[in-house]
Design an enzyme around this catalytic site. Structure first.
Site, PDB file in Angstrom:
ATOM      1  N   ASP A 117       0.850  -1.197   0.000  1.00  0.00           N
ATOM      2  CA  ASP A 117       0.000   0.000   0.000  1.00  0.00           C
ATOM      3  C   ASP A 117       0.882   1.241   0.000  1.00  0.00           C
ATOM      4  OD1 ASP A 117      -2.134  -1.650   0.199  1.00  0.00           O
ATOM      5  OD2 ASP A 117      -2.511  -1.283   2.324  1.00  0.00           O
ATOM      6  N   TYR A 137      -8.079   3.298  -2.584  1.00  0.00           N
ATOM      7  CA  TYR A 137      -7.448   3.133  -1.271  1.00  0.00           C
ATOM      8  C   TYR A 137      -8.193   3.958  -0.205  1.00  0.00           C
ATOM      9  CZ  TYR A 137      -3.643   2.344   2.003  1.00  0.00           C
ATOM     10  OH  TYR A 137      -2.910   1.948   3.074  1.00  0.00           O
TER      11      TYR A 137
END
Ligand SMILES: [Zn+2]
Ligand SMILES: [Zn+2]
Length: 676
Positions: free
Chosen positions: A106, A314
């Site tokens: 991420d 995200y």
């Protein structure tokens, strides 16, 4: 060979599907899945981590709470230890070749740190790595992943250092403060107490609100309400609103209570535009999740799953402005193929020129938005959260709603009444984002000067209400305002407060021990937001490359040493307050044998039971169920004189019973059921 390292297996699976265009084989090294495929004339391997694979902790000799004064931990450097051995050994095997590595975790501080942890291992296992690169993306979709892998960047060590500073600071602060408070209050083992850099100022907010509520004295007031009628009934309020003087209101009411007519004095109509809300960032998303009754931590967990499955972007972001590069039309085209087809049609026919935008703009990730539609229908919480994100997205592209407010005044025997009406003329986004209900309040068509009927005149007594408690959403917004924690940690902090028994969820309020802990430290900086906000700023500076990890950690240690000085000065006060509060929180009634308090206690083996505070004089005890929350009822059993308690277990109906297992009333019950 190219080795791609992802944050989790589910991401590794999806990313390898995308990069291989479907021709991927899954193998296993030990229990760890590895995805293999050829692409661009090379062999590729993709592996998923389990988030952090390295843990930070104090060296073993510092782990025993009693053997070391908490303040002596301040200067001890924590050690790094591999916690995911299976993954580490799979990495080692994969590195036997000539490998270039791509980190695809991420893209934020935490993700960068997870990537750097893996890189450290990789370098240890193979010193001749030809290349290490970074793939940055905001959604696991074909477009984003392809773009990220064709424009690889470098690993950002400043960003990972910012993540690491949080780890170190939180470990040291957490250990020192938690050990101090637990040892001081003699609460160790299962029931230990904690103080934390972010936790304690957050708890202080809840305690402060609770004290306002407790100190609140309601004040009576009166209102005069007229029920009026023109074709249909509606209500109007006396223009005074709240009357604080009973005599005054009674005089006025007596004068008009038998009135049968009201004359319309003024009518004013106004149309207004109502803008849709801005795009979601983490905080506003968590707040909105309460519309669909999803708690803060559940909302984040579900959003992360939706992200990993390639359905939304995200979910950890502060940004509330869509970047220019975001393909809004592409997303709308996808959503057209879903159950939102009608809503998309509405948006396309009444699309606003520019999407709405919020105050915060960052460049790391876009605001939270849908990126794809589910292939199989979503269920339960996932559906609720996905729908919320889709509806919010569509709302931000919709034209303003148009509504009308009507304000009218009336004369009743010389007294003025007022009524306000509201109706939606063009719902637009309000029809799509259905979570905010507009209060439609129709008024009949009124004409100035006309006389209408009064069907009833009412005098209502009411009283002022105490301030409202925080909701999880409003607390998270307050934490953001005070720079307590980050978008990624705030919901976890709230959960921790609950696990430590500092708060209850319904109502969302602090327990007596929480109040005692916060009160006994009220002079100390650790319950104030300023210090922790400063540390958050320092961590931002590390990410920007303007401060080093070591500088920040050193400064945080100085701060902590000062905090400990303050706390140790107040040690006796803290000890006494927590002892009293703990007793209050654990008292569930009166001992039928000696009249002292009965307390919930822990046996040496960690089992809970009820014991008499008169111990050792009175040895009276009762067993307790080991699971569920025990709630005091203030009722006493007529059969055995022991207190009646209530036990709440998740998913079951609360259950009430008296403490004495041999109570004569229970005997009767048994006989009755046996007899049936
Ligand atoms: Zn007793
Ligand atoms: Zn009983």
């Amino acid at each position: 060979m190219k080795l791609v390292i992802c944050e989790k297996n589910i991401a590794a699976n999806r990313i390898s599907q995308i990069l291989s265009e479907g021709s991927v084989k899954q193998k296993k090294i030990g229990a760890v899945p590895v995805y293999e495929f050829p692409a661009q004339g090379q062999e590729w391997r993709v592996i998923g981590l389990r988030g952090h694979i390295i843990n930070l902790d104090f060296p073993v000799r510092y782990r025993e709470w009693w053997r070391i004064a908490p303040r002596n931990l301040i200067t001890v450097d924590p050690e790094k230890k591999v916690t995911e051995r299976g993954i580490a050994s799979a990495l080692k095997k994969l590195l036997n070749n000539d490998v270039s590595v791509i980190v695809a975790t991420d893209f934020d501080r935490e993700g960068e740190l997870i990537g750097v942890e893996a890189i450290d291992l990789v370098k240890k296992y193979n010193e001749n790595i030809s290349e290490i690169k970074r793939a940055q993306f905001s959604a696991i979709t074909k477009q984003e992943i392809m773009d990220a892998f064709s424009q690889l960047t470098e690993v950002d060590y400043d960003l990972s250092a910012a993540g690491e500073s949080r780890q170190v600071i939180d470990l040291v602060w957490g250990a020192v403060l938690t050990r101090f408070i637990s040892l001081t209050s003699n609460k160790t083992g299962k029931e230990f107490l904690s103080i934390g850099r972010v936790q304690s100022p957050t708890l202080a907010l809840l305690v402060e609100k609770e004290k306002e509520i407790q100190a609140f004295v309601p004040k009576p007031f009166w209102r005069i309400i007229a029920s009026l009628n023109k074709q249909k009934a509606f209500e109007a309020d006396h223009e005074e609103g709240r009357f604080w003087d009973e005599k005054q209101v009674t005089n006025i009411f007596n004068k008009i209570k038998d009135a049968s007519e009201a004359k319309v004095k003024t009518v004013a109509k106004k149309t207004q535009k109502e803008q849709p809300p801005p795009p979601f960032n983490t905080t506003s998303f968590i707040q909105a999740a309460s519309y669909v009754r999803v708690s803060a931590s559940q909302a984040m967990k579900t959003a992360e799953e939706l992200y990993m499955n390639g359905l939304i972007s995200y979910p950890r972001t502060d940004n509330t402005v869509y970047p220019k590069s975001l393909d809004l039309d592409g997303i709308l085209t996808k959503l057209k193929q879903s159950e939102f087809a009608d809503d998309v049609h509405d948006v396309l026919t009444h699309r606003r020129k520019q999407p709405t935008r919020g105050k915060k703009k960052t460049t790391d990730h876009p605001p939270i938005h849908p990126v794809d539609v589910p292939k199989t229908p979503l269920k339960g919480q996932s559906k609720k959260v996905y729908d919320l994100i889709v509806r919010r997205f569509l709302a931000t592209l919709s034209e303003d709603a148009v509504s009308e407010t009507i304000r009218a005044t009336f004369d009743v025997k010389g007294e003025t009444f007022k009524a306000k009406g509201y109706r939606l003329i063009e719902p637009r986004w309000k029809k799509i984002y259905t979570y905010i209900k507009s209060k439609e309040k129709p008024l009949p068509d009124l004409i100035e000067g006309e006389v209408i009927t009064v069907s009833k005149m009412m005098l209502k007594e009411d009283e002022t209400k105490p301030p409202k408690r925080y909701s999880q959403g409003s607390l998270i917004a307050k934490m953001e305002e005070l720079s307590l924690g980050t978008k990624s940690t705030r919901h976890d902090i709230i959960n921790k407060l609950y696990q430590r028994k500092y708060i209850t969820f319904s109502p969302f309020a602090p327990t007596p021990i929480a109040i005692a802990v916060v009160e006994s430290m009220s002079d100390c900086d650790v319950v104030k937001p300023k210090m922790t906000a400063e540390l958050e700023k320092d961590m931002d500076l590390i990410a920007e490359g303007k401060k080093t990890l070591q500088e920040t950690i050193d400064e945080s240690r100085e701060m902590l040493a000062k905090v400990m000085q303050e706390l140790e000065k107040d040690k006796q006060k803290i000890k006494k307050n927590i002892k009293e509060a703990s007793r209050k929180q654990n008292t569930i009634g009166t001992c039928p044998k000696c009249g002292e308090d009965l307390l919930i206690r822990m046996s040496r083996r960690g089992k809970r039971f009820v014991g008499c505070s008169g111990f050792p004089k009175c040895k009276n005890t009762y067993p307790l169920p080991q699971r569920g929350m025990i709630i005091k009822t203030d009722k006493v059993c007529e059969g055995c004189d022991t207190p009646i308690i209530q036990v709440k277990t998740k998913g079951k109906k609360p259950w009430e019973f008296c403490l004495d297992p041999e109570c004569s009333l229970k005997e009767n019950e048994k006989k009755e059921t046996n007899g049936k």
